[in-house]
Scaffold this motif. Structure first.
Motif, PDB file in Angstrom:
ATOM      1  N   LEU A   1      42.918  67.646  82.201  1.00 12.02           N
ATOM      2  CA  LEU A   1      42.564  68.710  81.260  1.00 12.02           C
ATOM      3  C   LEU A   1      41.053  68.901  81.154  1.00 12.02           C
ATOM      4  N   GLY A   2      40.298  67.972  81.697  1.00  6.26           N
ATOM      5  CA  GLY A   2      38.850  68.147  81.757  1.00  6.26           C
ATOM      6  C   GLY A   2      38.084  67.725  80.516  1.00  6.26           C
ATOM      7  N   PHE A   3      38.633  66.776  79.755  1.00  3.03           N
ATOM      8  CA  PHE A   3      37.879  66.247  78.621  1.00  3.03           C
ATOM      9  C   PHE A   3      38.344  64.834  78.305  1.00  3.03           C
ATOM     10  N   ASN A   4      37.480  64.097  77.628  1.00  2.00           N
ATOM     11  CA  ASN A   4      37.794  62.738  77.176  1.00  2.00           C
ATOM     12  C   ASN A   4      37.957  62.759  75.661  1.00  2.00           C
ATOM     13  N   ILE A   5      38.726  61.797  75.182  1.00  2.00           N
ATOM     14  CA  ILE A   5      38.943  61.678  73.738  1.00  2.00           C
ATOM     15  C   ILE A   5      38.494  60.305  73.245  1.00  2.00           C
ATOM     16  N   ILE A   6      38.245  60.268  71.941  1.00  2.00           N
ATOM     17  CA  ILE A   6      37.916  59.021  71.260  1.00  2.00           C
ATOM     18  C   ILE A   6      38.559  59.094  69.885  1.00  2.00           C
ATOM     19  N   GLY A   7      38.868  57.942  69.331  1.00  8.58           N
ATOM     20  CA  GLY A   7      39.425  57.912  67.990  1.00  8.58           C
ATOM     21  C   GLY A   7      40.795  57.286  67.942  1.00  8.58           C
TER      22      GLY A   7
ATOM     23  N   GLY B   1      52.512  70.499  69.609  1.00 10.19           N
ATOM     24  CA  GLY B   1      53.206  70.448  68.324  1.00 10.19           C
ATOM     25  C   GLY B   1      53.375  69.057  67.738  1.00 10.19           C
ATOM     26  N   VAL B   2      52.937  68.022  68.450  1.00 11.65           N
ATOM     27  CA  VAL B   2      53.068  66.648  67.968  1.00 11.65           C
ATOM     28  C   VAL B   2      51.757  66.239  67.296  1.00 11.65           C
ATOM     29  N   SER B   3      51.834  65.880  66.026  1.00 14.07           N
ATOM     30  CA  SER B   3      50.645  65.504  65.256  1.00 14.07           C
ATOM     31  C   SER B   3      50.021  64.228  65.812  1.00 14.07           C
ATOM     32  N   LEU B   4      48.694  64.194  65.846  1.00 14.36           N
ATOM     33  CA  LEU B   4      47.972  63.007  66.297  1.00 14.36           C
ATOM     34  C   LEU B   4      47.478  62.168  65.119  1.00 14.36           C
ATOM     35  N   GLU B   5      47.871  62.561  63.916  1.00 16.82           N
ATOM     36  CA  GLU B   5      47.435  61.865  62.710  1.00 16.82           C
ATOM     37  C   GLU B   5      48.003  60.449  62.660  1.00 16.82           C
ATOM     38  N   ASN B   6      47.140  59.486  62.323  1.00 16.52           N
ATOM     39  CA  ASN B   6      47.514  58.082  62.154  1.00 16.52           C
ATOM     40  C   ASN B   6      48.214  57.483  63.370  1.00 16.52           C
ATOM     41  N   ARG B   7      47.648  57.726  64.525  1.00 18.12           N
ATOM     42  CA  ARG B   7      48.173  57.151  65.770  1.00 18.12           C
ATOM     43  C   ARG B   7      47.121  56.252  66.398  1.00 18.12           C
ATOM     44  N   TYR B   8      47.615  55.266  67.144  1.00 21.48           N
ATOM     45  CA  TYR B   8      46.711  54.414  67.899  1.00 21.48           C
ATOM     46  C   TYR B   8      46.208  55.169  69.118  1.00 21.48           C
ATOM     47  N   HIS B   9      45.020  54.779  69.570  1.00 22.21           N
ATOM     48  CA  HIS B   9      44.393  55.464  70.704  1.00 22.21           C
ATOM     49  C   HIS B   9      45.318  55.484  71.926  1.00 22.21           C
ATOM     50  N   HIS B  10      45.925  54.363  72.246  1.00 24.65           N
ATOM     51  CA  HIS B  10      46.793  54.302  73.431  1.00 24.65           C
ATOM     52  C   HIS B  10      48.003  55.226  73.297  1.00 24.65           C
ATOM     53  N   GLU B  11      48.507  55.430  72.075  1.00 17.56           N
ATOM     54  CA  GLU B  11      49.617  56.356  71.850  1.00 17.56           C
ATOM     55  C   GLU B  11      49.184  57.793  72.169  1.00 17.56           C
ATOM     56  N   VAL B  12      47.982  58.141  71.733  1.00 19.20           N
ATOM     57  CA  VAL B  12      47.457  59.488  71.957  1.00 19.20           C
ATOM     58  C   VAL B  12      47.240  59.724  73.449  1.00 19.20           C
ATOM     59  N   VAL B  13      46.685  58.722  74.130  1.00 24.07           N
ATOM     60  CA  VAL B  13      46.465  58.839  75.578  1.00 24.07           C
ATOM     61  C   VAL B  13      47.803  59.077  76.279  1.00 24.07           C
ATOM     62  N   GLU B  14      48.830  58.369  75.866  1.00 20.70           N
ATOM     63  CA  GLU B  14      50.152  58.545  76.477  1.00 20.70           C
ATOM     64  C   GLU B  14      50.725  59.937  76.194  1.00 20.70           C
ATOM     65  N   LEU B  15      50.500  60.460  74.992  1.00 20.23           N
ATOM     66  CA  LEU B  15      50.943  61.824  74.675  1.00 20.23           C
ATOM     67  C   LEU B  15      50.264  62.836  75.598  1.00 20.23           C
ATOM     68  N   PHE B  16      48.977  62.643  75.860  1.00 16.31           N
ATOM     69  CA  PHE B  16      48.262  63.539  76.773  1.00 16.31           C
ATOM     70  C   PHE B  16      48.792  63.401  78.199  1.00 16.31           C
ATOM     71  N   ARG B  17      49.044  62.176  78.632  1.00 16.90           N
ATOM     72  CA  ARG B  17      49.533  61.952  80.010  1.00 16.90           C
ATOM     73  C   ARG B  17      50.903  62.584  80.241  1.00 16.90           C
ATOM     74  N   SER B  18      51.734  62.546  79.221  1.00 15.17           N
ATOM     75  CA  SER B  18      53.104  63.047  79.382  1.00 15.17           C
ATOM     76  C   SER B  18      53.283  64.484  78.895  1.00 15.17           C
TER      77      SER B  18
ATOM     78  N   HIS C   1      40.317  52.911  66.889  1.00 11.51           N
ATOM     79  CA  HIS C   1      39.015  53.260  67.470  1.00 11.51           C
ATOM     80  C   HIS C   1      38.365  54.379  66.661  1.00 11.51           C
ATOM     81  N   GLN C   2      38.138  54.161  65.377  1.00  9.71           N
ATOM     82  CA  GLN C   2      37.556  55.210  64.538  1.00  9.71           C
ATOM     83  C   GLN C   2      36.198  55.636  65.098  1.00  9.71           C
ATOM     84  N   TRP C   3      36.044  56.944  65.262  1.00  8.11           N
ATOM     85  CA  TRP C   3      34.773  57.505  65.722  1.00  8.11           C
ATOM     86  C   TRP C   3      33.925  57.923  64.532  1.00  8.11           C
ATOM     87  N   ILE C   4      34.597  58.396  63.495  1.00 13.72           N
ATOM     88  CA  ILE C   4      33.935  58.774  62.250  1.00 13.72           C
ATOM     89  C   ILE C   4      34.454  57.835  61.169  1.00 13.72           C
TER      90      ILE C   4
END
Length: 143
Positions: free
Chosen positions: A23-29, A70-87, A33-36
């Motif tokens: 997708l051409g971008f990296n994520i953090i948080g 449509g899947v909320s990223l609220e209160n998820r671990y970083h690895h969970e979010v990465v997997e959502l992006f991969r799939s 892994h709180q970024w803010i």
């Protein structure tokens, strides 16, 4: 109230098609892994030059990604979010809160300061201290 410091966040829906480099971008948080400070959200940390996000142009570094397909990223671990992006498939729908110019910034960030302003401030402080010392010395000498 117009001009208020507490303006409504700007939400944007962005559709991106996965390219050869993803997708051409990296994520953090995320929870782990709180970024803010005190924010478990997921943020865009880097837009890759020539990637889908850069070509589209709407997604920017610092934007908060609220949901993917449509899947909320609220209160998820970083690895969970990465997997959502991969799939997520070839076509990805993102719900994004645009970066606020009033946010407190990354937890690890340093404040933006103009070096010349900081240097001038230190010089003024030093000059003031020297002036006070000279005045005290002259006062004591005249006594």
């Amino acid at each position: 109230m117009n001009g208020s410091l507490h303006s409504r966040p700007r939400l944007v829906d962005i559709s991106l098609n996965r390219g050869p480099a993803g997708l051409g971008f990296n994520i953090i948080g995320g929870i782990d892994h709180q970024w803010i400070t005190n924010d478990n959200g997921v943020y865009v940390s880097k837009i890759k030059e020539g990637g889908s996000a850069a070509v589209d142009g709407r997604l920017q570094e610092g934007d908060k990604i609220l949901a993917i397909n449509g899947v909320s990223l609220e209160n998820r671990y970083h690895h969970e979010v990465v997997e959502l992006f991969r799939s997520a498939g070839e076509s990805v729908q993102l719900r994004v809160m645009k970066k606020s110019h009033l946010s407190n910034g990354p937890a690890t960030s340093k404040p933006n300061r103009n070096p010349s302003t900081s240097t001038l401030g230190m010089l003024a402080l030093f000059s003031g201290a020297v002036s006070i010392i000279v005045i005290i010395a002259l006062y004591k000498r005249l006594k």
